[in-house]
Design an enzyme around this catalytic site. Structure first.
Site, PDB file in Angstrom:
ATOM      1  CB  CYS A 133      -0.871   0.045   1.254  1.00 14.06           C
ATOM      2  SG  CYS A 133      -1.627  -1.510   1.649  1.00 14.06           S
ATOM      3  N   GLY A 268      -4.598 -18.287  -4.055  1.00 16.81           N
ATOM      4  CA  GLY A 268      -5.342 -17.047  -4.226  1.00 16.81           C
ATOM      5  C   GLY A 268      -6.419 -17.171  -5.272  1.00 16.81           C
TER       6      GLY A 268
HETATM    7  C1  LIG Z   1      -9.468 -10.057  -5.906  1.00 15.45           C
HETATM    8  C2  LIG Z   1      -8.188 -10.043  -5.115  1.00 15.45           C
HETATM    9  C3  LIG Z   1      -8.120  -9.351  -3.906  1.00 15.45           C
HETATM   10  C4  LIG Z   1      -6.949  -9.328  -3.164  1.00 15.45           C
HETATM   11  N1  LIG Z   1      -6.915  -8.666  -1.963  1.00 15.45           N
HETATM   12  C5  LIG Z   1      -5.773  -8.672  -1.218  1.00 15.45           C
HETATM   13  C6  LIG Z   1      -5.736  -8.048   0.064  1.00 15.45           C
HETATM   14  O1  LIG Z   1      -6.726  -7.489   0.547  1.00 15.45           O
HETATM   15  N2  LIG Z   1      -4.559  -8.075   0.762  1.00 15.45           N
HETATM   16  C7  LIG Z   1      -3.439  -8.707   0.275  1.00 15.45           C
HETATM   17  O2  LIG Z   1      -2.411  -8.715   0.948  1.00 15.45           O
HETATM   18  N3  LIG Z   1      -3.465  -9.324  -0.930  1.00 15.45           N
HETATM   19  C8  LIG Z   1      -4.599  -9.321  -1.685  1.00 15.45           C
HETATM   20  N4  LIG Z   1      -4.616  -9.978  -2.903  1.00 15.45           N
HETATM   21  C9  LIG Z   1      -3.398 -10.654  -3.399  1.00 15.45           C
HETATM   22  C10 LIG Z   1      -3.457 -12.164  -3.131  1.00 15.45           C
HETATM   23  O3  LIG Z   1      -3.550 -12.449  -1.766  1.00 15.45           O
HETATM   24  C11 LIG Z   1      -2.226 -12.867  -3.743  1.00 15.45           C
HETATM   25  O4  LIG Z   1      -1.061 -12.376  -3.121  1.00 15.45           O
HETATM   26  C12 LIG Z   1      -2.100 -12.675  -5.229  1.00 15.45           C
HETATM   27  O5  LIG Z   1      -3.361 -12.709  -5.841  1.00 15.45           O
HETATM   28  C13 LIG Z   1      -1.191 -13.700  -5.907  1.00 15.45           C
HETATM   29  O6  LIG Z   1      -1.663 -15.028  -5.728  1.00 15.45           O
HETATM   30  P1  LIG Z   1      -2.596 -15.821  -6.788  1.00 15.45           P
HETATM   31  O7  LIG Z   1      -1.912 -15.716  -8.123  1.00 15.45           O
HETATM   32  O8  LIG Z   1      -2.689 -17.210  -6.279  1.00 15.45           O
HETATM   33  O9  LIG Z   1      -3.898 -15.121  -6.791  1.00 15.45           O
HETATM   34  C14 LIG Z   1      -5.803 -10.003  -3.656  1.00 15.45           C
HETATM   35  C15 LIG Z   1      -5.869 -10.697  -4.867  1.00 15.45           C
HETATM   36  C16 LIG Z   1      -7.043 -10.739  -5.601  1.00 15.45           C
HETATM   37  C17 LIG Z   1      -7.085 -11.504  -6.895  1.00 15.45           C
END
Ligand SMILES: Cc1cc2nc3c(=O)[nH]c(=O)nc-3n(C[C@H](O)[C@H](O)[C@H](O)COP(=O)(O)O)c2cc1C
Ligand SMILES: Cc1cc2nc3c(=O)[nH]c(=O)nc-3n(C[C@H](O)[C@H](O)[C@H](O)COP(=O)(O)OP(=O)(O)OC[C@H]3O[C@@H](n4cnc5c(N)ncnc54)[C@H](O)[C@@H]3O)c2cc1C
Ligand code: FES
Lengths: 306, 268
Positions: A133, A268
């Site tokens: 952030c 995720g």
């Molecule tokens: C819709 C969405 C919302 C997310 N919200 C957060 C969040 O609130 N805080 C955070 O640290 N990461 C957030 N992420 C990141 C995920 O936790 C993760 O680090 C990222 O999507 C990579 O993993 P993945 O490829 O398996 O999705 C978000 C990801 C997505 C897709």
């Protein structure tokens, strides 16, 4: 012949997890959203949607776009704020026997410290700190892109909290291992990576960005090779446990991250596509170990051969 | 441990029938667990079970058109890659189905019901009409259906055949019914037939016109919204739409708070 069940347990400091499968923040709500699809108590841990000091309404729509083998999101960290989180979400989270990790975010150092403090009295397993952030006081530079700020946030959260602290690293940096080292120096119990990669998509018909926020975070299978490379680099640099995140959707993906040095992993985007995936991967990992006659999942961690 | 009665299911549903005419397809899927708990206005999210390519990544949402004896029917238009892939599937192949999702229509106790549909938004009105009729067979149900051309309306021939339903049509090109907008039909029908509960699903300009008309006439009005969706279960917060008071209430989430909303709850 007696077939012994393989040992799926892993440890992050003093915190013992039944297995290395966790769900990633923002993709699993507060757990309850998936209770019809997954036996939550079989997971290593669930990580809830990021929570801030004040409620956030999030970004205007459109907030998500499908991309090749992935997605962009610009949710804008919509969440009810810590007060409502503690009164409305926490009680139901306490019914789960799996570990509950609360993901926190702030736009100043003080906010991170306050959140750590507010979570002291809860029975959560750990705090995960989202440092992707912008730091409002430092001209909006993301905390996670400056080793000094990573160190400061980690130290403050560490000092104000009695829980294991997981620092969640941003991949939008030149040297992610340096950020991991700063987190370790600040007293992190573990680091998790990666958060989403900054990306963009354009509608050529309207000539406008597809997201109202113009840019968003890329996630899903498309980012797996980058995430895996970063996990491997970080695991070589720090001694604290590494939690691998990024595009994981199959047992093979899980094993790759463990071999690259991850002690645990988070799922995720895959949860959004296949709501039952988290539990499927717990079963799948156990079967993988059985089939390959591996007694304990710990044997895979850092098992990459030269 | 207490038994948890599931409101949503993920299942492997065999396609029993699929037929496409022009770009309009009708697909019937064996999904008993979902049918058992489904209500009008809810939707399912589907993906070919054999497709492990992650491209396209998301499931695709479709309204429940009909639910009979453990079989659910969806009607869809081929508009892009996802729907093109679905249209290529054959009977006997398997879909991974998640549902039923979202909040459906509230059945009003008014004696008269106006079902206003446009284009593919007509799909959920079949199950809605049947549900209203089942709740009170004395109900007067009037369906006002709009589309670009008569061919689009042909995809919903079965709805037009329901005995207990009065149907009026409008097309943009005049190939069937009134040559003009479906809102014209609603204004005329209410002027002639009197007040009633209004349910609407279709393109946003149409629903907005319906909602504004109902507000002016003080008719109870529900609208069913569409947004891009990733999860469909309220987890990703990707399907946001502005609430009536954005500053106060922030955003609503179509997959969880909707897709059906009281028109007064959303930003018009
Ligand atoms: C819709 C969405 C919302 C997310 N919200 C957060 C969040 O609130 N805080 C955070 O640290 N990461 C957030 N992420 C990141 C995920 O936790 C993760 O680090 C990222 O999507 C990579 O993993 P993945 O490829 O398996 O999705 C978000 C990801 C997505 C897709
Ligand atoms: C609750 C709900 C119910 C629906 N019911 C029906 C129905 O009964 N019949 C029908 O024909 N269509 C229905 N739709 C629209 C349908 O989901 C889209 O036409 C479909 O997802 C398009 O996919 P595609 O890959 O062919 O198109 P593409 O344009 O290639 O899709 C790209 C992305 O945009 C999304 N998208 C595109 N158009 C829409 C849209 N109109 N609404 C939501 N997401 C969209 C896709 O899901 C995908 O994520 C419904 C949508 C929602 C949200
Ligand atoms: S589509 Fe994920 S919250 Fe609605």
């Amino acid at each position: 012949m007696v077939v012994n069940k393989p040992d799926l347990t892993v440890a992050i400091g003093d915190w013992q997890l039944a297995n290395p499968i966790m769900t990633a923040s923002g993709t699993f709500g507060y757990g309850a959203e998936f209770a019809d699809f997954v036996n939550l108590n079989r997971l290593g841990a669930i990580v809830v949607k990021g929570v801030s000091v004040k409620p956030r309404i999030g970004n205007p729509p459109p907030r998500i776009v499908e991309t090749a083998c992935g997605m962009l999101n610009a949710i804008g960290l919509e969440n009810p704020g810590i007060d409502k989180f503690l009164t409305e979400k926490m009680p139901q989270l306490q019914n789960f026997t799996c570990g509950v990790v609360v993901n926190i975010l702030g736009d100043s150092l003080e906010e991170y410290c306050t959140l750590a403090e507010r979570l002291k009295e809860t029975a959560i397993a750990a705090i995960e700190v989202n440092i992707s952030c912008p730091n409002v006081k430092k001209g909006g530079v993301a905390f996670g892109t400056d080793a000094r700020m990573v160190y400061e946030v980690t130290r403050c959260v560490r000092e104000r909290s009695n829980k294991p602290i997981i620092m969640k690293l941003s991949p939008n940096v030149t040297d992610i291992a340096a950020m991991a080292a700063a987190a370790e120096e600040g007293g992190a119990s573990a680091v998790s990576l990666i958060n989403t990669l900054l990306g963009m998509a354009i509608d050529i018909r309207t000539r406008r960005p597809k997201l109202a926020n113009k840019v968003g975070g890329l996630s899903g299978p498309a980012i797996k090779p980058i995430a895996l490379r970063m996990v491997w680099q970080v695991a070589q640099r720090v001694k604290v446990p590494v939690i691998g995140i990024g595009g994981i959707s199959t047992v093979e993906d899980v094993v790759e991250f463990l071999l690259a040095g991850a002690t645990a992993i988070q799922i995720g985007t895959a949860n959004l596509i296949n709501p039952g995936v988290a539990e499927e991967l717990v079963d799948g990992l156990e079967n993988y170990l059985l089939e390959n006659k591996i007694a304990a999942v710990k044997e895979l961690i850092n098992g990459l051969l030269a | 441990m207490t038994m948890h009665a599931k409101a949503k299911h993920q299942l492997q549903g065999e396609i029993r029938e699929i037929s496409c005419r022009d770009e309009y397809c009708r697909m019937t899927i064996a999904a008993p667990a979902i049918c058992h708990v489904a209500a009008a206005g809810q939707f399912v999210m589907v993906k070919p079970a054999a497709d492990k390519s992650n491209d396209p990544l998301f499931r695709r949402p479709f309204s429940l058109h009909q639910v009979v004896d453990g079989l659910l029917t969806i009607i869809f238009k081929i508009v892009g890659r996802g729907t093109r892939n679905l249209a290529k599937m054959q009977a006997g192949e398997v879909l991974d189905v998640v549902g039923p999702l979202g909040k459906g229509f509230q059945l009003s106790s008014e004696p008269r019901h106006y079902l206003v549909g446009g284009g593919m938004g007509i799909a959920p009105l079949h199950l809605l009409a049947e549900s209203i009729n089942r709740q009170n067979p004395q109900s007067e149900i009037i369906a006002l259906l709009g589309a670009r051309t008569a061919r689009e309306l042909d995809a919903f021939a079965d709805l037009q055949d329901l005995r207990f339903l009065r149907v009026e049509l409008a097309t943009d090109d005049g190939t069937a019914g009134h040559h003009g907008l479906v809102i014209d039909l609603l204004e005329r029908a209410v002027a002639a037939g009197g007040r009633g509960a209004v349910y609407s699903c279709g393109p946003w300009p149409m629903m907005k016109a319906v909602a504004l008309y109902c507000r002016a006439k003080q008719l109870p009005c529900q609208v069913s919204l569409e947004t891009v969706m990733a999860c469909g279960v309220g987890a990703c917060l990707g399907c946001a739409v502005s609430g009536a008071d954005v500053a106060g209430d922030g955003y609503l989430h179509v997959c969880k708070d909707g897709p059906v909303f009281e028109a007064g709850k959303i930003w018009l």
